[in-house]
Design a protein around this motif. Structure first.
Motif, PDB file in Angstrom:
ATOM      1  N   GLY A  99     -47.848 149.638  77.250  1.00 32.14           N
ATOM      2  CA  GLY A  99     -47.687 149.047  75.705  1.00 32.14           C
ATOM      3  C   GLY A  99     -46.267 148.713  75.351  1.00 32.14           C
ATOM      4  O   GLY A  99     -45.310 148.589  76.195  1.00 32.14           O
ATOM      5  N   ALA A 100     -46.261 148.487  74.166  1.00 33.43           N
ATOM      6  CA  ALA A 100     -44.697 148.015  73.614  1.00 33.43           C
ATOM      7  C   ALA A 100     -44.318 148.791  72.288  1.00 33.43           C
ATOM      8  O   ALA A 100     -45.132 149.275  71.448  1.00 33.43           O
ATOM      9  CB  ALA A 100     -44.821 146.577  73.238  1.00 33.43           C
ATOM     10  N   VAL A 101     -43.144 149.117  72.302  1.00 33.66           N
ATOM     11  CA  VAL A 101     -42.617 149.336  70.933  1.00 33.66           C
ATOM     12  C   VAL A 101     -41.738 148.315  70.437  1.00 33.66           C
ATOM     13  O   VAL A 101     -40.936 147.671  71.091  1.00 33.66           O
ATOM     14  CB  VAL A 101     -41.627 150.674  71.319  1.00 33.66           C
ATOM     15  CG1 VAL A 101     -41.004 151.022  69.842  1.00 33.66           C
ATOM     16  CG2 VAL A 101     -42.389 151.877  71.810  1.00 33.66           C
ATOM     17  N   VAL A 102     -42.093 147.795  69.059  1.00 35.17           N
ATOM     18  CA  VAL A 102     -41.438 146.677  68.723  1.00 35.17           C
ATOM     19  C   VAL A 102     -40.496 147.161  67.671  1.00 35.17           C
ATOM     20  O   VAL A 102     -40.635 148.137  66.892  1.00 35.17           O
ATOM     21  CB  VAL A 102     -42.329 145.634  67.929  1.00 35.17           C
ATOM     22  CG1 VAL A 102     -41.594 144.661  67.064  1.00 35.17           C
ATOM     23  CG2 VAL A 102     -43.518 145.283  68.589  1.00 35.17           C
ATOM     24  N   LEU A 103     -39.066 147.022  67.577  1.00 35.03           N
ATOM     25  CA  LEU A 103     -38.162 147.435  66.967  1.00 35.03           C
ATOM     26  C   LEU A 103     -37.833 146.489  65.875  1.00 35.03           C
ATOM     27  O   LEU A 103     -37.815 145.353  66.108  1.00 35.03           O
ATOM     28  CB  LEU A 103     -36.886 147.616  67.920  1.00 35.03           C
ATOM     29  CG  LEU A 103     -36.989 148.553  69.052  1.00 35.03           C
ATOM     30  CD1 LEU A 103     -35.461 148.668  69.783  1.00 35.03           C
ATOM     31  CD2 LEU A 103     -37.399 149.920  68.505  1.00 35.03           C
ATOM     32  N   VAL A 104     -37.780 147.044  64.715  1.00 38.37           N
ATOM     33  CA  VAL A 104     -37.399 146.112  63.501  1.00 38.37           C
ATOM     34  C   VAL A 104     -36.082 146.784  62.790  1.00 38.37           C
ATOM     35  O   VAL A 104     -36.047 147.916  62.455  1.00 38.37           O
ATOM     36  CB  VAL A 104     -38.690 146.387  62.379  1.00 38.37           C
ATOM     37  CG1 VAL A 104     -38.250 145.576  61.334  1.00 38.37           C
ATOM     38  CG2 VAL A 104     -39.847 145.757  63.329  1.00 38.37           C
ATOM     39  N   ASP A 105     -35.160 145.643  62.575  1.00 37.79           N
ATOM     40  CA  ASP A 105     -34.172 146.188  61.726  1.00 37.79           C
ATOM     41  C   ASP A 105     -34.585 145.369  60.501  1.00 37.79           C
ATOM     42  O   ASP A 105     -34.597 143.938  60.677  1.00 37.79           O
ATOM     43  CB  ASP A 105     -32.853 145.742  62.316  1.00 37.79           C
ATOM     44  CG  ASP A 105     -31.670 146.104  61.385  1.00 37.79           C
ATOM     45  OD1 ASP A 105     -31.646 145.903  60.135  1.00 37.79           O
ATOM     46  OD2 ASP A 105     -30.500 146.606  61.851  1.00 37.79           O
TER      47      ASP A 105
END
Length: 248
Positions: free
Chosen positions: A126-132
């Protein structure tokens, strides 16, 4: 390197048993040249050696790009910053939980071409979506692809006290079943945010495999409690082993 990785599998390219057969044949070929008892003694010692543990590899795709501190994210679990290998377009970092389990993290540092998405994501759990939130637009392509293709993903937001979880969910139109967590890339213990994101991703992947949906708030609370009460590596290992059993 990523082409040889898969959701869970052996990290050993050649099983030791295969090389040992060659050793046996080599030893037997020399029986005529040495006293038989010496050869047998050497074979017995060789057979008594303990087998090395099989290493399983879990691959996790980390999206969001350089401006969301993707390189720092995948390097947070390792004490040695040199563990992160960076090419022009991608950063890689293996994290060894114990002798039998490795998390292989990889993160694109720029824009992913449309025809590369499938290749990037297919090897991962799966994925981790990083958000700044200062560069929120960088995360939109990742969120769109993952949602359209049914890939389990977690959103990890760089801590910003100006916004609540509800406001962020509404701004990104995140489904309730998608876990949202925070991490502090330049805080005192950024690895806790990374571990929490991976634990949430594991639970979500298990739920999707069971064709069920989880309450992300409950999952986040449970992850917090586990990290507060136990060793980080032990908690990560427990989640990954559970997922490994499901994928076998």
């Amino acid at each position: 390197m990523t082409e040889n990785m898969y959701r869970f599998g052996s990290a050993d390219a050649v099983p030791r048993a295969l090389t040992r057969i060659e050793d046996v044949l080599s030893q037997l070929d020399r029986v005529d040249d040495e006293p038989c008892s010496e050869v047998l003694d050497r074979l017995r010692r060789w057979m008594d050696e303990p087998e090395p543990p099989t290493t399983s590899v879990a691959s996790i795709f980390v999206a969001g790009g350089a401006r969301a501190q993707a390189r720092e994210f995948i390097g947070s679990l390792n004490e040695d910053d040199r563990a992160v290998v960076t090419s022009q377009q991608m950063a890689y970092c293996p994290y060894r939980i114990d002798d039998g389990l490795v998390i292989f993290q990889y993160a694109p540092l720029g824009t992913i071409p449309d025809d590369e998405w499938d290749r990037c994501i297919q090897q991962s759990i799966g994925a981790v979506v990083l958000v700044d939130l200062s560069y929120a637009e960088d995360s939109h392509p990742s969120l769109t692809y993952l949602e359209q293709h049914g890939v389990p993903y977690v959103v990890a937001v760089s801590w910003d006290p100006r916004y609540t979880v509800r406001e962020i969910r509404e701004a990104f139109d995140l489904p309730e079943e998608v876990p949202l967590t925070f991490w502090k890339p330049f805080g005192r213990r950024p690895e806790l945010g990374v571990a929490k994101a991976y634990m949430l991703l594991t639970k979500l992947a298990l739920a999707q495999k069971a064709d069920a949906k989880t309450a992300s708030a409950d999952g986040a609370q449970e992850a917090d409690e586990l990290l507060d009460t136990g060793d980080l590596n032990e908690q990560l290992a427990a989640c990954m082993v559970q997922l490994q059993l499901e994928y076998q």
